[in-house]
Design a protein around this motif. Structure first.
Motif, PDB file in Angstrom:
ATOM      1  N   VAL A   1       0.865  -1.175   0.000  1.00 35.44           N
ATOM      2  CA  VAL A   1       0.000   0.000   0.000  1.00 35.44           C
ATOM      3  C   VAL A   1       0.904   1.229   0.000  1.00 35.44           C
ATOM      4  O   VAL A   1       1.785   1.352   0.849  1.00 35.44           O
ATOM      5  N   THR A   2       0.717   2.096  -0.992  1.00 37.82           N
ATOM      6  CA  THR A   2       1.487   3.349  -1.018  1.00 37.82           C
ATOM      7  C   THR A   2       0.535   4.501  -0.701  1.00 37.82           C
ATOM      8  O   THR A   2       0.659   5.148   0.323  1.00 37.82           O
ATOM      9  N   THR A   3      -0.441   4.726  -1.564  1.00 39.71           N
ATOM     10  CA  THR A   3      -1.466   5.740  -1.279  1.00 39.71           C
ATOM     11  C   THR A   3      -2.784   5.072  -0.892  1.00 39.71           C
ATOM     12  O   THR A   3      -3.696   5.739  -0.416  1.00 39.71           O
ATOM     13  N   GLY A   4      -2.907   3.775  -1.130  1.00 39.87           N
ATOM     14  CA  GLY A   4      -4.152   3.051  -0.872  1.00 39.87           C
ATOM     15  C   GLY A   4      -5.095   3.077  -2.069  1.00 39.87           C
ATOM     16  O   GLY A   4      -6.202   2.558  -1.992  1.00 39.87           O
ATOM     17  N   GLY A   5      -4.636   3.647  -3.175  1.00 37.10           N
ATOM     18  CA  GLY A   5      -5.501   3.811  -4.354  1.00 37.10           C
ATOM     19  C   GLY A   5      -6.059   2.508  -4.898  1.00 37.10           C
ATOM     20  O   GLY A   5      -7.268   2.384  -5.104  1.00 37.10           O
ATOM     21  N   SER A   6      -5.194   1.498  -5.108  1.00 41.49           N
ATOM     22  CA  SER A   6      -5.714   0.271  -5.719  1.00 41.49           C
ATOM     23  C   SER A   6      -6.549  -0.523  -4.715  1.00 41.49           C
ATOM     24  O   SER A   6      -7.502  -1.200  -5.107  1.00 41.49           O
ATOM     25  N   THR A   7      -6.217  -0.431  -3.418  1.00 39.00           N
ATOM     26  CA  THR A   7      -7.070  -1.070  -2.408  1.00 39.00           C
ATOM     27  C   THR A   7      -8.459  -0.424  -2.425  1.00 39.00           C
ATOM     28  O   THR A   7      -9.474  -1.119  -2.419  1.00 39.00           O
ATOM     29  N   ARG A   8      -8.513   0.906  -2.483  1.00 41.63           N
ATOM     30  CA  ARG A   8      -9.823   1.586  -2.510  1.00 41.63           C
ATOM     31  C   ARG A   8     -10.629   1.192  -3.746  1.00 41.63           C
ATOM     32  O   ARG A   8     -11.831   0.956  -3.668  1.00 41.63           O
ATOM     33  N   GLU A   9      -9.950   1.106  -4.898  1.00 38.87           N
ATOM     34  CA  GLU A   9     -10.652   0.708  -6.128  1.00 38.87           C
ATOM     35  C   GLU A   9     -11.183  -0.718  -6.023  1.00 38.87           C
ATOM     36  O   GLU A   9     -12.270  -1.026  -6.517  1.00 38.87           O
ATOM     37  N   THR A  10     -10.390  -1.591  -5.382  1.00 41.35           N
ATOM     38  CA  THR A  10     -10.826  -2.987  -5.208  1.00 41.35           C
ATOM     39  C   THR A  10     -12.031  -3.047  -4.264  1.00 41.35           C
ATOM     40  O   THR A  10     -12.998  -3.770  -4.521  1.00 41.35           O
ATOM     41  N   ILE A  11     -11.975  -2.269  -3.174  1.00 36.21           N
ATOM     42  CA  ILE A  11     -13.097  -2.217  -2.232  1.00 36.21           C
ATOM     43  C   ILE A  11     -14.370  -1.767  -2.958  1.00 36.21           C
ATOM     44  O   ILE A  11     -15.442  -2.354  -2.789  1.00 36.21           O
ATOM     45  N   GLU A  12     -14.237  -0.737  -3.797  1.00 36.44           N
ATOM     46  CA  GLU A  12     -15.399  -0.223  -4.540  1.00 36.44           C
ATOM     47  C   GLU A  12     -15.994  -1.288  -5.463  1.00 36.44           C
ATOM     48  O   GLU A  12     -17.209  -1.470  -5.504  1.00 36.44           O
ATOM     49  N   ALA A  13     -15.108  -1.999  -6.187  1.00 41.24           N
ATOM     50  CA  ALA A  13     -15.586  -3.034  -7.119  1.00 41.24           C
ATOM     51  C   ALA A  13     -16.343  -4.124  -6.365  1.00 41.24           C
ATOM     52  O   ALA A  13     -17.370  -4.629  -6.835  1.00 41.24           O
ATOM     53  N   LEU A  14     -15.848  -4.485  -5.168  1.00 45.70           N
ATOM     54  CA  LEU A  14     -16.496  -5.543  -4.390  1.00 45.70           C
ATOM     55  C   LEU A  14     -17.820  -5.075  -3.819  1.00 45.70           C
ATOM     56  O   LEU A  14     -18.802  -5.825  -3.792  1.00 45.70           O
TER      57      LEU A  14
ATOM     58  N   GLY B   1       3.673   5.036   5.763  1.00 44.63           N
ATOM     59  CA  GLY B   1       3.930   5.397   7.154  1.00 44.63           C
ATOM     60  C   GLY B   1       2.670   5.296   8.002  1.00 44.63           C
ATOM     61  O   GLY B   1       2.575   5.927   9.051  1.00 44.63           O
ATOM     62  N   GLY B   2       1.693   4.505   7.549  1.00 44.84           N
ATOM     63  CA  GLY B   2       0.453   4.314   8.299  1.00 44.84           C
ATOM     64  C   GLY B   2      -0.632   5.323   7.942  1.00 44.84           C
ATOM     65  O   GLY B   2      -1.732   5.280   8.492  1.00 44.84           O
ATOM     66  N   ARG B   3      -0.339   6.238   7.005  1.00 49.70           N
ATOM     67  CA  ARG B   3      -1.274   7.336   6.724  1.00 49.70           C
ATOM     68  C   ARG B   3      -2.365   6.992   5.710  1.00 49.70           C
ATOM     69  O   ARG B   3      -3.391   7.674   5.676  1.00 49.70           O
ATOM     70  N   ALA B   4      -2.148   5.998   4.860  1.00 47.20           N
ATOM     71  CA  ALA B   4      -3.143   5.696   3.821  1.00 47.20           C
ATOM     72  C   ALA B   4      -4.472   5.298   4.463  1.00 47.20           C
ATOM     73  O   ALA B   4      -4.510   4.434   5.336  1.00 47.20           O
ATOM     74  N   ASP B   5      -5.539   5.956   4.063  1.00 43.54           N
ATOM     75  CA  ASP B   5      -6.872   5.688   4.609  1.00 43.54           C
ATOM     76  C   ASP B   5      -7.726   5.056   3.516  1.00 43.54           C
ATOM     77  O   ASP B   5      -7.948   5.657   2.468  1.00 43.54           O
ATOM     78  N   VAL B   6      -8.175   3.818   3.745  1.00 42.89           N
ATOM     79  CA  VAL B   6      -8.987   3.138   2.733  1.00 42.89           C
ATOM     80  C   VAL B   6     -10.428   2.968   3.200  1.00 42.89           C
ATOM     81  O   VAL B   6     -11.225   2.316   2.534  1.00 42.89           O
TER      82      VAL B   6
END
Ligand SMILES: [Zn+2]
Length: 195
Positions: free
Chosen positions: A117-130, A148-153
């Motif tokens: 996870v860098t910005t959380g972008g692809s995790t957020r996109e995956t969450i949306e698709a699901l 550094g723990g900052r990405a918010d998904v």
């Protein structure tokens, strides 16, 4: 498993790269963690997946979903440890989606897993698709958190190693100033690692 142990696993498998790298974000960095190089070893992938699964021990997980390609192996190992199913999402016309006949039932408990996870972008996109497919996303996990723990998904998140990697814009990069050529880790480095 803590951050130093994860880094040691990367170091001993040659997955901790030092040099001059162009990240997906366009920023430059002197270090890069090439997850494919540690995950090519089932003997490393299995314990990493088990350790990540332990972070969600109190959560009901029926299915693990990972963004392709980077998330597939670690997602599979987390699913194995949790006794869950393992599926992945991939891009179609730039949009993250479930393909290959993968389906989730309405309300199915899904954990999203990826390698980094860098910005959380692809995790957020995956969450949306699901969610669009009707799933209940119960959390998100990764081997490495480079934010550094900052990405918010938007859901509970866990990582085995949390790093705050210094990055530079090309204009202020000290290695660029020194004339050191920059490489994209996904291409040349990975090819160089083939046996
Ligand atoms: Zn540079």
């Amino acid at each position: 498993m803590d951050t130093p142990e994860v880094i040691e696993r990367f170091r001993r498998t040659g997955a901790l790269l030092e040099g001059h790298f162009v990240l997906t974000s366009g920023l430059h960095s002197t270090g890069y963690l090439q997850c494919a190089l540690v995950l090519q070893h089932p003997s490393e992938a299995e314990p990493l997946g088990r350790a990540l699964a332990e972070r969600f021990a109190g959560t009901r997980v029926e299915t693990v979903a990972a963004p392709a390609i980077g998330g597939i192996i670690i997602g599979w190992e987390v699913a194995r440890a949790l006794g869950a199913r393992s599926i992945w999402t991939e891009r179609e016309d730039g949009r993250m989606t479930l393909r290959r006949g993968f389906i989730v039932r309405p309300g199915e408990s899904v954990l999203v897993v990826e390698d980094v996870v860098t910005t959380g972008g692809s995790t957020r996109e995956t969450i949306e698709a699901l969610r669009e497919a009707g799933a209940l996303v119960v959390g998100a996990g990764s081997i490495i958190d480079r934010s550094g723990g900052r990405a918010d998904v938007g859901v509970a998140r866990a990582a085995l190693a949390t790093l705050d990697v210094p990055t530079h814009a090309p204009a202020t990069c000290p290695l660029c100033a020194a004339g050191v050529p920059a490489v994209k880790p996904g291409s040349r480095i990975a090819e160089g690692s083939r046996p």
